[in-house]
Design a protein around this motif. Structure first.
Motif, PDB file in Angstrom:
ATOM      1  N   ILE A  48      31.175  33.827  43.213  1.00 18.89           N
ATOM      2  CA  ILE A  48      32.778  33.725  43.655  1.00 18.89           C
ATOM      3  C   ILE A  48      33.630  34.714  43.274  1.00 18.89           C
ATOM      4  N   ASN A  49      33.205  35.463  42.300  1.00 20.65           N
ATOM      5  CA  ASN A  49      34.442  36.764  42.238  1.00 20.65           C
ATOM      6  C   ASN A  49      34.367  37.596  43.604  1.00 20.65           C
ATOM      7  N   ASP A  50      33.375  37.650  44.238  1.00 21.57           N
ATOM      8  CA  ASP A  50      33.333  38.562  45.227  1.00 21.57           C
ATOM      9  C   ASP A  50      34.269  37.796  46.375  1.00 21.57           C
ATOM     10  N   VAL A  51      33.881  36.716  46.427  1.00 22.19           N
ATOM     11  CA  VAL A  51      35.138  35.806  47.291  1.00 22.19           C
ATOM     12  C   VAL A  51      36.488  36.088  46.893  1.00 22.19           C
ATOM     13  N   ILE A  52      36.830  35.905  45.663  1.00 18.77           N
ATOM     14  CA  ILE A  52      38.171  36.044  45.137  1.00 18.77           C
ATOM     15  C   ILE A  52      38.784  37.279  45.579  1.00 18.77           C
ATOM     16  N   HIS A  53      37.978  38.290  45.006  1.00 17.41           N
ATOM     17  CA  HIS A  53      38.327  39.631  45.344  1.00 17.41           C
ATOM     18  C   HIS A  53      38.508  40.174  46.681  1.00 17.41           C
ATOM     19  N   ALA A  54      37.588  39.682  47.601  1.00 14.94           N
ATOM     20  CA  ALA A  54      37.918  39.862  49.195  1.00 14.94           C
ATOM     21  C   ALA A  54      39.197  39.325  49.441  1.00 14.94           C
ATOM     22  N   MET A  55      39.184  37.955  49.377  1.00 21.75           N
ATOM     23  CA  MET A  55      40.713  37.495  49.747  1.00 21.75           C
ATOM     24  C   MET A  55      41.780  37.762  49.332  1.00 21.75           C
ATOM     25  N   THR A  56      41.909  38.312  47.919  1.00 22.45           N
ATOM     26  CA  THR A  56      43.221  38.741  47.481  1.00 22.45           C
ATOM     27  C   THR A  56      43.380  40.250  48.000  1.00 22.45           C
ATOM     28  N   GLN A  57      42.213  41.289  48.173  1.00 22.00           N
ATOM     29  CA  GLN A  57      42.381  42.247  48.897  1.00 22.00           C
ATOM     30  C   GLN A  57      42.969  42.324  50.123  1.00 22.00           C
ATOM     31  N   LEU A  58      42.207  41.467  51.174  1.00 24.29           N
ATOM     32  CA  LEU A  58      42.780  41.202  52.460  1.00 24.29           C
ATOM     33  C   LEU A  58      44.215  40.747  52.506  1.00 24.29           C
ATOM     34  N   MET A  59      44.547  39.620  51.672  1.00 30.78           N
ATOM     35  CA  MET A  59      46.224  39.453  51.674  1.00 30.78           C
ATOM     36  C   MET A  59      47.153  40.436  51.298  1.00 30.78           C
ATOM     37  N   ASP A  60      46.477  41.361  50.295  1.00 28.59           N
ATOM     38  CA  ASP A  60      47.393  42.719  50.237  1.00 28.59           C
ATOM     39  C   ASP A  60      47.221  43.921  51.013  1.00 28.59           C
ATOM     40  N   SER A  61      46.405  43.691  52.027  1.00 25.55           N
ATOM     41  CA  SER A  61      46.437  44.582  52.947  1.00 25.55           C
ATOM     42  C   SER A  61      47.174  44.501  54.239  1.00 25.55           C
ATOM     43  N   SER A  62      46.965  45.540  55.000  1.00 22.28           N
ATOM     44  CA  SER A  62      47.897  45.340  56.381  1.00 22.28           C
ATOM     45  C   SER A  62      46.779  44.468  57.276  1.00 22.28           C
ATOM     46  N   ILE A  63      45.736  44.323  56.890  1.00 22.21           N
ATOM     47  CA  ILE A  63      44.795  43.770  57.888  1.00 22.21           C
ATOM     48  C   ILE A  63      45.295  42.154  58.081  1.00 22.21           C
ATOM     49  N   GLN A  64      44.950  42.135  59.846  1.00 20.58           N
ATOM     50  CA  GLN A  64      45.457  40.685  59.866  1.00 20.58           C
ATOM     51  C   GLN A  64      44.636  40.446  61.321  1.00 20.58           C
TER      52      GLN A  64
END
Length: 334
Positions: A215-231
């Motif tokens: 669950i920690n990996d899922v949360i970290h991946a989500m928040t990092q993706l949202m804070d990145s320029s990736i879309q």
């Protein structure tokens, strides 16, 4: 302001804790007071003052399938994490799955467009990824094959189409496709059912296997993706590919239980899904094993998370430690 739909589920509750704990202003929907008790329980795994953090969330009673009541969720919101979904593998639930997962997601996408949301993260599933070809690892590019999918996977895939439609209309989006998420607090569903099953000292394990992620990996991946320029990208989130036998061999000893040693044969699976069909159609019982799910247990599915590692320089955590933590909290439950 950040909106988290489905904040009373496994991923949503952990995401809320992470965001609040990092000083974010957060809003979430809920449907019943009882569902919020689960969030309080999850928060209690990580802090001695769960109520203090719960009070920092702007809770709004709303159902994602009722578009007329969703506007209050979006006022003043910049980012949306769409975690809300219904999970069922019973073919009889297809219409309600479609209503919640597809139509509900369409509502979230439409309101995100209406309110000019800066970015939306949709929590999909590896169930919405196409099957492997010639036993190769599954990637984000695998071609979808509805004929080999279960009803849950079909509705999650169709929900993804709504998110892609939103991106074509100007909504910045990212999609994650997590494997089976290992996390505490929901012991009768998802990965929690493995802990409950192992605790009963059963002798049999089901064949096959799949991808697992903490669950920690899922949360970290989500928040990092949202804070990145990736879309406009989707990402498989799988830390480790394991058989179900291997998973139970990790869980059972931590619970002080002997792991199961006998594999359920394909013949037994064939017999059981047919009997399950009779139970459902003649006696009105809920399905426990559909034909599509049974067929999916014949082989282990292997998933490739190379894309998230490359795009974000992402490092997955220790799955064994997460299992140990879950076992500790399972033992401590009333």
């Amino acid at each position: 302001m950040i909106l988290v739909t489905g904040g009373t589920g496994l991923i949503g509750s952990h995401l809320l804790f992470h965001l609040i704990n990092n000083g974010k202003t957060v809003r979430s929907n809920y449907r019943t007071e009882a569902s919020m008790e689960k969030v309080h329980q999850v928060f209690g795994y990580y802090t001695d003052n769960p109520s203090v953090l719960m009070d920092q969330i702007d809770w709004v009673k709303a159902d994602i399938t009722d578009i007329g009541g969703l506007d209050p969720l979006f006022e003043g919101v910049d980012q949306v994490y769409h975690c809300a979904a219904l999970i069922s593998f019973d073919p009889k639930d297809f219409k309600i799955l479609e209503h919640t997962n597809v139509e509900g997601t369409a509502n979230i996408v439409n309101l995100s467009l209406k309110y000019g949301i800066k970015k939306l993260c949709y929590v999909s599933s590896i169930a919405a990824i196409g099957p492997s070809i010639k036993q190769q690892k599954v990637t984000e590019e695998n071609e979808w094959n509805e004929a080999k999918a279960n009803v849950y996977g079909i509705t999650k895939y169709n929900a993804e189409l709504e998110v892609w439609r939103g991106s074509q209309e100007g909504l910045p989006i990212v999609i994650i496709n997590p494997g089976v998420v290992i996390g505490p607090g929901f012991w009768k569903s998802g990965s929690g059912s493995f802990f409950t099953y192992a605790s009963k000292g059963k002798k049999y394990f089901i064949p096959g296997g799949t991808g697992f992620v903490t669950i920690n990996d899922v949360i970290h991946a989500m928040t990092q993706l949202m804070d990145s320029s990736i879309q406009t990208e989707r990402f498989i989130l799988v830390n480790q590919n394991m058989t179900y036998e291997e998973l139970l061999q990790k869980i059972a000893p931590e619970l002080g239980i002997t792991p199961p040693t006998k594999e359920v044969s394909k013949f037994m699976l064939e017999c059981f899904w047919r009997w399950d069909w009779v139970r459902s159609n003649v006696f009105g019982k809920r399905r426990k094993l559909s034909k599509a799910v049974a067929k999916g247990l014949y082989h282990q599915k292997i998933y490739n998370s190379k894309k998230i590692k490359s795009e974000l320089d992402f490092t997955f955590g220790d799955l064994d430690k997460s299992i140990e933590f879950c076992c500790e909290k399972f033992i401590q439950q009333p």
